[in-house]
Design a protein around this motif. Structure first.
Motif, PDB file in Angstrom:
ATOM      1  N   SER A   1      52.858  59.592  52.083  1.00 10.48           N
ATOM      2  CA  SER A   1      51.638  58.927  52.559  1.00 10.48           C
ATOM      3  C   SER A   1      52.032  57.782  53.486  1.00 10.48           C
ATOM      4  N   ALA A   2      51.036  57.181  54.112  1.00 12.92           N
ATOM      5  CA  ALA A   2      51.253  55.929  54.846  1.00 12.92           C
ATOM      6  C   ALA A   2      51.503  54.824  53.819  1.00 12.92           C
TER       7      ALA A   2
ATOM      8  N   LYS B   1      45.985  48.604  53.186  1.00 12.00           N
ATOM      9  CA  LYS B   1      46.585  49.927  53.342  1.00 12.00           C
ATOM     10  C   LYS B   1      46.737  50.172  54.839  1.00 12.00           C
TER      11      LYS B   1
ATOM     12  N   THR C   1      46.608  52.878  56.527  1.00 18.53           N
ATOM     13  CA  THR C   1      45.581  53.783  57.069  1.00 18.53           C
ATOM     14  C   THR C   1      44.291  53.017  57.373  1.00 18.53           C
TER      15      THR C   1
ATOM     16  N   GLU D   1      51.285  58.020  58.255  1.00 16.83           N
ATOM     17  CA  GLU D   1      52.102  59.035  57.583  1.00 16.83           C
ATOM     18  C   GLU D   1      53.311  59.394  58.460  1.00 16.83           C
TER      19      GLU D   1
ATOM     20  N   PHE E   1      48.639  64.301  55.200  1.00 16.73           N
ATOM     21  CA  PHE E   1      47.347  63.857  55.727  1.00 16.73           C
ATOM     22  C   PHE E   1      46.878  64.487  57.035  1.00 16.73           C
TER      23      PHE E   1
ATOM     24  N   ARG F   1      40.260  61.589  53.213  1.00 11.06           N
ATOM     25  CA  ARG F   1      41.039  60.451  52.716  1.00 11.06           C
ATOM     26  C   ARG F   1      41.783  60.882  51.449  1.00 11.06           C
ATOM     27  N   GLY F   2      42.997  60.379  51.313  1.00 11.31           N
ATOM     28  CA  GLY F   2      43.812  60.801  50.169  1.00 11.31           C
ATOM     29  C   GLY F   2      44.400  62.192  50.383  1.00 11.31           C
ATOM     30  N   GLY F   3      44.309  62.672  51.612  1.00 18.04           N
ATOM     31  CA  GLY F   3      44.662  64.072  51.904  1.00 18.04           C
ATOM     32  C   GLY F   3      46.133  64.425  51.820  1.00 18.04           C
ATOM     33  N   SER F   4      47.006  63.427  51.690  1.00 19.16           N
ATOM     34  CA  SER F   4      48.432  63.780  51.561  1.00 19.16           C
ATOM     35  C   SER F   4      48.686  64.592  50.300  1.00 19.16           C
ATOM     36  N   ASP F   5      47.842  64.384  49.289  1.00 22.56           N
ATOM     37  CA  ASP F   5      47.946  65.209  48.075  1.00 22.56           C
ATOM     38  C   ASP F   5      47.787  66.686  48.426  1.00 22.56           C
TER      39      ASP F   5
HETATM   40  N1  ASP Z   1      46.874  57.593  54.021  1.00 26.21           N
HETATM   41  C1  ASP Z   1      45.745  58.433  53.818  1.00 26.21           C
HETATM   42  C2  ASP Z   1      44.657  57.662  53.114  1.00 26.21           C
HETATM   43  O1  ASP Z   1      44.779  56.484  52.869  1.00 26.21           O
HETATM   44  C3  ASP Z   1      46.108  59.707  53.144  1.00 26.21           C
HETATM   45  C4  ASP Z   1      46.816  59.569  51.829  1.00 26.21           C
HETATM   46  O2  ASP Z   1      47.346  58.538  51.478  1.00 26.21           O
HETATM   47  O3  ASP Z   1      46.829  60.532  51.093  1.00 26.21           O
HETATM   48  O4  ASP Z   1      43.648  58.223  52.796  1.00 26.21           O
END
Ligand code: ASP
Length: 439
Positions: free
Chosen positions: A37-38, A48, A50, A115, A169, A183-187
């Motif tokens: 992730s970032a 953060k 992002t 990222e 991401f 958002r949170g897409g690195s998962d």
């Molecule tokens: N950096 C992105 C976010 O904050 C993706 C991630 O962390 O998964 O949503």
């Protein structure tokens, strides 16, 4: 043996975290693919990366200088690089990006750079190859991932036993433009990479030791879940637990790859293991309940009509009214000649009168009653199916505490028991159930 690891924002927040990651990766030769992730927050009111990049874009849009925010992003990455003694030419990278921003960069490309920089630095730090997400994660025009093309591309890039760091991401559209996931897409990127490479396990490294059995804002120090099936995970997240998004688990679940949620700050903790099934004794006392989750603000619409139980088509007519009014139905407890539909109040409210009207004309019920301010709490556990007395224990525990149960329902797969209580009893119900089943 191959393990695909994904490290979230807090795990990537500073140089110390990078060192922890290196120790984790080096401790197991199967840990060869790392998705990052970032940089996230180092402390609670930190930023953060992002979010800062989104802010930069908003400034560009309004023609306001984003120099100071951009400098914060640059400084964060440069300080990680310098503290770790790395050589990556970040000055060159940041200058080129700044130049691009002057000439109209897309929002998705700009916010994806967090990222990208994380992966560049982590690749150098681990001595792994950098594989850009644009070289394998391909989208269709409709924004869904082209799994076939993406999986084939990543397999070819990684080869038999390659080691690589991949930014999460984002990926590439058919027209060559960068597109981000939610958002949170690195998962999701991590899960896609694990599925592409047929990994033996997908390790999702975060800042908690797995999924907790209940919301820590309600229950003090809840235990982490040791094992959960994918179905239980789905039940918990549907019922309100803050766990990985369903989209995340889909690619790995599809390939029967176990998911292990781990804590970067406590790497010896086994975390939560999620799998399609477990071969375990059914009557095991330990881990009888997997978790408890819940949500507030439901409405129960109760429809009574004499003879409904034996009539043909009434259920369809009722459901159709909700469908036509675009109100999702979450649960449907039934009685004889009476049916309840449990729906989120915020979805029902704008359509309530039209639904009443339609029900009256389409169903001709004897009565319709709407009860608002209901919380639904789910007790989830795959082993409940083999155990007598679970619902009795729920009734007894809540009854002893004077909590009035407004609704009870058991899923046909016997994976959960749902109780509806007044909103005001929400937190207390979760605490009472946790104490009854877990403590
Ligand atoms: N950096 C992105 C976010 O904050 C993706 C991630 O962390 O998964 O949503």
């Amino acid at each position: 043996m191959l393990k695909v690891l994904k490290f979230g924002g807090t795990s990537m927040a500073d140089a110390d975290q990078y060192r922890k990651i290196r120790d984790i990766v080096r401790s197991d030769p199967a840990r060869r693919i790392v998705v990052v992730s970032a940089a996230g927050k180092r402390f609670s009111d930190d930023n953060k990366i992002t979010d800062l990049l989104y802010l930069c874009y908003a400034h560009l849009q309004y023609g306001v200088s984003c120099d100071s925010i951009y400098a914060m992003v640059r400084e964060r990455y440069c300080s990680i690089r310098d503290e770790l003694g790395l050589q990556t030419d970040l000055e060159g990278e940041f200058a080129a990006l700044r130049e691009k921003m002057e000439h109209g960069i897309s929002r998705e490309e700009l916010v994806s750079r967090g990222e990208y920089f994380s992966a560049l630095l982590m690749a150098e730090f681990l001595g792994f190859r950098f594989i850009d997400a644009t070289s394998w994660l391909f989208f269709h025009y409709d924004g869904t991932v082209d799994q076939e093309k993406s999986y084939a591309a990543l397999c070819a890039l990684v080869g038999e036993d390659g080691c690589a760091v991949i930014p999460g991401f984002y990926g590439l559209m058919p027209d060559g433009k960068i597109r981000t996931l939610t958002r949170g897409g690195s998962d999701i990127t991590g899960a896609l990479a694990a599925a592409a490479l047929n990994a033996d396990v997908y390790e999702n490294w975060t800042d908690v030791s797995g999924i907790l059995m209940a919301d820590p804002r309600i229950v003090e120090n809840p235990k982490p879940i040791e094992r959960a099936t994918y179905s239980e995970l789905r039940q918990l997240s549907y019922s309100g637990a803050q766990v990985l998004h369903e989209m995340t688990v889909f690619p790995v679940r599809e390939k029967n790859i176990p998911l292990n949620i781990r804590n970067t700050n406590d790497p010896s903790h086994p975390g939560t293991l999620v799998s399609e099934e477990f071969h375990e004794p059914r009557n095991m006392q330990k881990g009888f309940i997997t978790g408890i989750a819940g949500k507030r603000d439901f409405s129960i619409v109760t429809i009574s009509k004499k003879g409904m139980a034996g009539a043909v088509g009434t259920l369809r007519a009722i459901v159709e009214v909700f469908e036509n009014n675009t109100v999702p139905i979450c649960y449907t407890p039934t009685g004889i000649d009476v049916l309840s539909l449990v729906v989120p109040t915020e979805k029902l409210a704008p359509h309530q009168y039209s639904i009443m009207d339609d029900l009256r004309s389409e169903v001709r019920p004897d009565s319709i009653k709407v009860t608002d301010n209901i919380a639904i709490i789910a007790v989830v556990g795959r082993k409940m199916a083999y155990r007598a007395g679970t619902s009795g224990k729920i009734f007894a525990a809540l009854g002893e505490q004077g909590i009035n149960i407004r609704m009870i329902s058991q899923g046909p797969d016997e994976l959960n028991i749902l109780v509806g209580v007044d909103n005001k009893d929400y937190a207390e119900t979760i605490r009472v159930l946790y104490n009854a089943f877990v403590k």
